[in-house]
Motif scaffolding. Structure first.
Motif, PDB file in Angstrom:
ATOM      1  N   GLU A 155      37.346  34.737  38.662  1.00 47.51           N
ATOM      2  CA  GLU A 155      36.823  35.920  39.609  1.00 47.51           C
ATOM      3  C   GLU A 155      37.449  35.916  40.834  1.00 47.51           C
ATOM      4  O   GLU A 155      37.729  37.034  41.437  1.00 47.51           O
ATOM      5  CB  GLU A 155      35.240  35.774  39.623  1.00 47.51           C
ATOM      6  CG  GLU A 155      34.671  36.228  38.240  1.00 47.51           C
ATOM      7  CD  GLU A 155      33.126  36.518  38.062  1.00 47.51           C
ATOM      8  OE1 GLU A 155      32.526  36.688  39.292  1.00 47.51           O
ATOM      9  OE2 GLU A 155      32.561  36.504  37.025  1.00 47.51           O
ATOM     10  N   GLY A 156      37.504  34.887  41.508  1.00 47.88           N
ATOM     11  CA  GLY A 156      38.466  34.666  42.671  1.00 47.88           C
ATOM     12  C   GLY A 156      39.781  35.246  42.686  1.00 47.88           C
ATOM     13  O   GLY A 156      40.278  35.922  43.539  1.00 47.88           O
ATOM     14  N   GLY A 169      34.073  31.360  38.482  1.00 47.92           N
ATOM     15  CA  GLY A 169      34.149  31.620  39.859  1.00 47.92           C
ATOM     16  C   GLY A 169      35.652  31.541  40.257  1.00 47.92           C
ATOM     17  O   GLY A 169      36.077  32.476  40.967  1.00 47.92           O
ATOM     18  N   VAL A 170      36.428  30.283  39.565  1.00 49.39           N
ATOM     19  CA  VAL A 170      37.814  30.668  40.073  1.00 49.39           C
ATOM     20  C   VAL A 170      38.736  31.715  39.764  1.00 49.39           C
ATOM     21  O   VAL A 170      39.274  32.500  40.275  1.00 49.39           O
ATOM     22  CB  VAL A 170      38.641  29.344  39.540  1.00 49.39           C
ATOM     23  CG1 VAL A 170      40.199  29.161  39.731  1.00 49.39           C
ATOM     24  CG2 VAL A 170      37.870  28.071  40.207  1.00 49.39           C
ATOM     25  N   LEU A 215      39.639  38.982  42.846  1.00 44.66           N
ATOM     26  CA  LEU A 215      39.137  39.548  44.051  1.00 44.66           C
ATOM     27  C   LEU A 215      40.485  39.331  44.994  1.00 44.66           C
ATOM     28  O   LEU A 215      40.626  40.076  45.947  1.00 44.66           O
ATOM     29  CB  LEU A 215      38.088  38.554  44.691  1.00 44.66           C
ATOM     30  CG  LEU A 215      36.656  38.951  44.167  1.00 44.66           C
ATOM     31  CD1 LEU A 215      35.707  37.952  44.382  1.00 44.66           C
ATOM     32  CD2 LEU A 215      36.130  40.235  44.910  1.00 44.66           C
ATOM     33  N   SER A 216      41.430  38.240  44.925  1.00 47.22           N
ATOM     34  CA  SER A 216      42.468  38.080  45.596  1.00 47.22           C
ATOM     35  C   SER A 216      43.425  38.959  45.523  1.00 47.22           C
ATOM     36  O   SER A 216      44.429  39.105  46.382  1.00 47.22           O
ATOM     37  CB  SER A 216      42.838  36.380  45.582  1.00 47.22           C
ATOM     38  OG  SER A 216      43.443  36.385  44.368  1.00 47.22           O
ATOM     39  N   GLN A 220      30.690  27.623  34.979  1.00 47.52           N
ATOM     40  CA  GLN A 220      30.325  28.232  36.436  1.00 47.52           C
ATOM     41  C   GLN A 220      31.743  28.226  37.399  1.00 47.52           C
ATOM     42  O   GLN A 220      32.192  29.259  37.980  1.00 47.52           O
ATOM     43  CB  GLN A 220      29.274  27.860  37.304  1.00 47.52           C
ATOM     44  CG  GLN A 220      29.003  28.420  38.627  1.00 47.52           C
ATOM     45  CD  GLN A 220      28.041  27.982  39.312  1.00 47.52           C
ATOM     46  OE1 GLN A 220      27.302  26.938  39.260  1.00 47.52           O
ATOM     47  NE2 GLN A 220      27.034  28.969  40.148  1.00 47.52           N
ATOM     48  N   TYR A 221      32.240  26.865  37.256  1.00 50.17           N
ATOM     49  CA  TYR A 221      33.498  26.711  38.188  1.00 50.17           C
ATOM     50  C   TYR A 221      34.638  27.762  37.551  1.00 50.17           C
ATOM     51  O   TYR A 221      35.120  28.365  38.425  1.00 50.17           O
ATOM     52  CB  TYR A 221      33.827  25.223  37.995  1.00 50.17           C
ATOM     53  CG  TYR A 221      35.035  24.914  38.969  1.00 50.17           C
ATOM     54  CD1 TYR A 221      35.107  24.825  40.381  1.00 50.17           C
ATOM     55  CD2 TYR A 221      36.323  24.905  38.110  1.00 50.17           C
ATOM     56  CE1 TYR A 221      36.196  24.736  40.893  1.00 50.17           C
ATOM     57  CE2 TYR A 221      37.624  24.577  39.022  1.00 50.17           C
ATOM     58  CZ  TYR A 221      37.409  24.487  40.400  1.00 50.17           C
ATOM     59  OH  TYR A 221      38.458  24.475  41.130  1.00 50.17           O
TER      60      TYR A 221
END
Lengths: 466, 466
Positions: free
Chosen positions: A208-209, A205-206, A212-213, A201-202
């Motif tokens: 996917e961030g 998430g990173v 998004l960034s 998950q970590y």
């Protein structure tokens, strides 16, 4: 970057190609509700709408009048109360001009236009829908139940849109390269984070961030798992363990919505075992084989089968498969290990235009889908053409449920050594290696800087994060 | 963590509270389509479904039979073909038991159950809907048009659900604290990244990545902007400039979906100007004033008006407002600067239960909504009770369109110095400071470690990233 001529030209070409008259309706997307009406997911414009009309705002509706040769965007301007909350707004009229659309009107005028068209028995063209809200609105507009839209779905519109969108021009390639650059950062970051004790998950998430960034976000739900053998796997609840393989299938959308889609498979902690290396290099050889074949004129079905043969040969060399390899591939024996297709089109959708119906995008009158386990899942079989953007994603998986099924049912026993599988490979997982390519005049180019892919490159990248 | 007793007890309490008979239908969410049917957003379970039935999977449907006292989960088990793609699956029967539900059946049985109930004229209770796909399915089930569901919406079910969900127990507070811990990391990271030249999109992406890496993701679309005065602002296209204020309103969802929601306002580059500091400390004083008042028995409307008064007094002290402050607040003059409410309920939804209808959640027979610009936007006015979780989010904004409107229309000229506003504040932006709080027996506790909030704390946090 795209400018208004891009959109004018796309609509003009569509108009010129359409063999029928009437009105083309292209609903833009509305906001997608998350957990209550005013809390919504990140807005995603409809790909067809953004391709033809450009405007990246919710609640817009495009119409092309094939008889009068006029293009319209319907949408409501905000009033003074809204400006207090939303800040100064450019009127729709002005925004539409940026995309070469001269006719704009409020949504209520769309209702009267469609009502009149239906009364006059004009032909209405829509594409297949995918969101409930859009279906409800189209039902209202066309005065039918939202589940009775099928008669309006236009095969000619669908076929013209595929012809238009399947070949990417230089500006589109630039956008896909932007998405690939984001994807590169996502995948190398995942490699560096592939250390024991870290959670799936970590890492998901990173990365996917990162998407998004630098752009709109991910182009599809990230697959990131030590159970690469589970193909439809969006579970990220695992904790990384040394000795396991972490499969990462992830991509980004640029701010223009053009996609990337790559897969890498990473040894947790940074060192492949010798067994993992053997299988890994079989998958890599299959990827390279297809790479070397892609060119205008060859069918993607042939590339798929050639990759399948490399896989079968490789698996024979390590004792997992046996017998005559051409016969094995003809019988689909490789598909126990490689049960999906070699790849698909990519563009404004990660599976480009899949919403129009995959078979119309990936096949034609000459190349028809193959009805055999494995190859039946090939999304793109037809002849490649210059300007196509495709993925190349062979894989080898050891799927316990499938091994058990084939063993029990006596499927392909002449070509598969079930003993060695059951003794040594049930907890292996899976490996997939996926690049994005542009079909050029003479061959194919990998899009973006190639993400580390050889055993040495991947191990070196993981080491950076250790 | 929640266990099966949590869910059994919630359903039993609902059953006991319901003044009517019949069937309660609680549709779980389906996948939400992104750009074609098989490419979906991250799955988000419906809050009511997850509250009562726990199961975090798409395509589930809960039913409570109030006459027979039985609870059902309807959903389809996957077949062997699916297991090949999806890995080994726990049967629905077994999964449902984890949440204390003994009755499960495939979706087709739901259709026959509802058909029979409708034929027998049994009462059907649903809650307001928010997704198109759910409306289409409910329409099918109830044999009505998806836009004609209103007669089935049950005020008694709505009121019971509000009574149940508005008071949070210790396990729920734990989950909200988990979300707050993620929110803490998001906000302090944003502070450290608030350096000139960095893009808003970059910071928003990084903090949304933190939310995804530690929980389900964001609890609402992040507001991150140097135009804090634009309240409904999801644009992240700006590049940070020294001297500007960056307003960040962002929150996370824990893996259980419980939310956090905080706002901080950060000087780009790390130093507030003296003018910014003055306004900032007015907002902080309003926040602290409300903090000091929150307790069971006081109405949130009174807390809102007390914060408004602190703002009006502060703005008078710097020459922006004038005249008698009690009269100014009574006339709503403060609302030009503070045009929204002090806060809202928070829980499984960031605006908790807003989908049920905000007025039913935030008001009651004794405290009715106030029909005055500004205060009309207060989502929660009623008396606070132990166990409520609320936000405290006063703000001061300089909204050019609003200043112009009030000046032109002669609104509150006795209390506002338009000259100084137009000369000195049109490009100021806006400040909001938001904490999450639990109403306790005697007062209120801020949930999570308090995110840096004083001028000194915020400047120190930004300095860490310089």
């Amino acid at each position: 970057m795209f400018n208004k001529d891009t959109y004018i030209s796309r609509r003009e070409r569509l108009h010129a190609m359409m063999p029928e008259k009437g009105l083309i309706l292209i609903p833009g997307n509305m906001e997608a509700e998350y957990n209550y009406p005013h809390n919504t997911y990140h807005f995603r414009q409809d790909s067809t709408f953004v391709y033809l009309f450009g405007l990246d705002l919710p609640n817009m509706f495009g119409v092309i009048d094939l008889d009068e040769g006029k293009d319209y965007i319907f949408g409501n301007d905000v009033d003074i109360e809204d400006i207090i909350w939303m800040g100064p707004q450019i009127p729709l009229k002005e925004k539409a001009l940026e995309f070469g659309v001269n006719h704009t009107a409020p949504i209520k005028d769309l209702y009267s236009m469609i009502k009149e068209a239906v009364q006059k028995d004009r032909q209405i063209h829509i594409l297949p829908t995918y969101r409930g809200r859009t279906e409800i609105m189209l039902g209202e507009l066309l005065e039918v139940h939202p589940q009775k839209l099928t008669p309006f779905i236009s095969t000619s519109l669908r076929d013209c849109m595929i012809k238009l969108r399947e070949k990417k021009d230089a500006l589109e390639i630039e956008e896909i390269e932007r998405a690939c650059a984001i994807g590169y950062e996502m995948h190398t970051t995942a490699m560096q984070l592939a250390q024991p004790g870290v959670s799936e998950q970590y890492i998901a998430g990173v990365i996917e961030g990162i998407a998004l960034s630098k752009g709109k976000g991910i182009s599809f739900a990230t697959i990131l798992s030590q159970h690469g053998e589970t193909l439809h796997n969006h579970d990220h609840s695992g904790i990384l363990t040394t000795g396991k393989l972490m499969l990462v299938d992830a991509g980004a959308e640029a701010n223009s919505y053009y996609a990337s889609d790559n897969t890498r498979t990473i040894p947790v902690g940074g060192k492949f075992t010798s067994k993992q290396k053997d299988i890994y290099n079989i998958v890599l050889a299959a990827n390279e084989k297809a790479n070397s074949m892609f060119a205008p004129g060859i069918t993607n079905l042939d590339c798929h089968l050639a990759a399948a043969k490399v896989i079968a040969e490789g698996l024979k060399s390590v004792g997992i498969m046996k017998g005559n390899i051409d016969d094995a591939v003809a019988n689909g024996a490789h598909a126990m290990f490689f049960p999906h297709g070699l790849g698909h089109m990519m563009g404004l959708d990660v599976h480009d235009m899949e919403g129009y119906g995959q078979v119309y995008v990936g096949y034609d009158d000459k190349i028809r889908p193959v009805d055999q386990f494995g190859t039946e899942n090939l999304r793109l079989g037809k002849k490649l053409e210059e300007g196509f953007v495709i993925t190349n994603e062979p894989g080898v998986y050891f799927i316990p449920a499938l091994i058990e099924k084939w063993k029990k049912e006596g499927i392909n026993h002449d070509f598969i050594n079930f003993d060695i599988l059951e003794k040594e490979y049930l907890d292996f997982g899976g490996i997939r290696l996926e690049d994005d390519l542009l079909i050029t005049k003479t061959g194919a180019d990998i899009l973006g800087e190639r993400i580390p892919i050889t055993v040495e490159e991947v191990e070196a990248e993981v080491a950076k994060g250790a």
